[in-house]
Enzyme design. Structure first.
Site, PDB file in Angstrom:
ATOM      1  N   CYS A   1      -2.376  -1.221  -9.982  1.00 46.88           N
ATOM      2  CA  CYS A   1      -2.558   0.138  -9.485  1.00 46.88           C
ATOM      3  C   CYS A   1      -3.199   1.010 -10.558  1.00 46.88           C
ATOM      4  CB  CYS A   1      -1.224   0.732  -9.057  1.00 46.88           C
ATOM      5  SG  CYS A   1      -1.377   2.403  -8.354  1.00 46.88           S
TER       6      CYS A   1
ATOM      7  N   MET B   1       0.849  -1.197   0.000  1.00 46.82           N
ATOM      8  CA  MET B   1       0.000   0.000   0.000  1.00 46.82           C
ATOM      9  C   MET B   1       0.880   1.240   0.000  1.00 46.82           C
ATOM     10  SD  MET B   1      -3.005  -1.227   2.651  1.00 46.82           S
ATOM     11  CE  MET B   1      -1.892  -2.145   3.734  1.00 46.82           C
TER      12      MET B   1
END
EC number: 1.3.1.91
Length: 332
Positions: A98, A16
């Site tokens: 992403c 993350m």
């Protein structure tokens, strides 16, 4: 040669951005010895040309830990993977999930779902460069792609190049019209599709990711796959990791309560403070430790307000802990 190696990926903590830095991983490691931890995504140009220690340095105590890379140049990714392997990472993971604008402009992340052959070239180069597993984290499709066709075609072509482990975020990525935050919430989840992929390709290791709100939720949805990857749930409510070793691996959990977790993290904090790292760089990852407990708000408030002050040290951590007014048994 790329194999599943000795990594047991039944439980993983997701990469993350801006969250799973080395301080976060050190904290998560005191809560679970067994979960596989992932770095924030590092771009291959940054690893090849930048400050390697600052970007992807890590402590041996973080193991098992994997390096996630972003990029689309096979030769550059091979160099970056070789750098990560030389540092001692246990796995190199390629980001094909992403959805941010910055990632798209660099031609990596979720937009690569449209280019499985290029991803195949990338993983081939990486596999040839290292002797540790090379894995891929992807979505089930992007924009107007039909998810089943997109996911199955992508996995088929990339697996043919030697990848045996796929971590699948069970949502599409909408590259036009949705922000990265909205891409984590708005596109509908399709866990059955991920289970269908595993049924069709039992030879592959398929890890389920996306929208898993707790360990309980993850365990309830993981059937038919090989493991789960928790993201925001692990970060915002880190105490959930403290039962991973017993519930998933059948082993004794490393800490019995939140007080023990803090004590186990103190040596790391002390080491970093001695290096000049500010306290809040460590404690920002602990804000959710008392989530759902009496005193949780005071814990967060004190750490948020005082840990970033010049010279802040253990006195701030102790003040925040005292404000919870929980005994060790109550903090379990």
């Amino acid at each position: 040669m790329n194999t599943n190696g000795l990594l047991d990926r039944r439980m993983c903590v997701a990469p993350m951005m801006d969250w799973t830095d080395r301080h976060c991983r050190a904290f998560h490691r005191v809560l679970t010895r067994r979960a596989v931890l992932y770095t924030e995504m590092a771009t291959s140009p940054a690893v090849v040309h930048g400050d390697v220690e600052r970007l992807i340095g890590f402590e041996a105590a973080e193991h098992p830990v994997a390096l996630q890379l972003g990029g689309s140049d096979p030769a550059e990714l091979a160099l970056a993977a070789r750098t990560g392997a030389a540092l001692g990472y246990a796995e190199i993971n390629l980001n094909v999930g992403c959805p941010s604008d910055r990632v798209q402009s660099g031609r990596f992340g979720a937009c690569l779902m449209r280019e499985p052959d290029l991803v195949g070239d990338c993983v081939t180069a990486m596999i040839e460069a290292v002797d540790i597993p090379v894995t891929v984290k992807c979505r089930i499709g992007v924009d107007d792609q039909e998810p089943r066709d997109a996911l199955f075609t992508f996995v088929e072509r990339v697996a043919a190049r030697g990848v045996t482990t796929f971590i699948v975020h069970a949502r599409k990525a909408w590259l036009k019209g949705l922000s990265p935050k909205e891409n984590r919430d708005i596109p509908p989840l399709d866990y059955p599709l991920v289970r269908e992929l595993k049924a069709a390709r039992p030879d592959l290791e398929i890890i389920l990711n996306g929208g898993l709100e707790s360990l309980e939720h993850g365990l309830g949805e993981q059937y038919g796959t090989d493991g789960i990857m928790l993201g925001r749930a692990a970060y915002h409510t880190p105490w959930t990791l403290a039962e991973v070793d017993s519930r998933i691996y059948g082993e004794t959990d490393p800490v019995a309560n939140r007080h023990e977790a803090i004590d186990a993290y103190r040596p790391y904090i002390a080491l970093q403070l001695a290096k000049g790292v500010p306290l809040h760089a460590m404690t920002r990852h602990m804000l959710g430790l008392f989530h759902g407990c009496p005193g949780a708000r005071q814990w967060r408030r004190i750490l948020s307000e005082k840990a970033n002050r010049p010279g802040a040290g253990f006195d701030v951590l102790d003040e925040a802990l005292s404000a919870t007014a929980l005994s060790p048994s109550e903090a379990a």
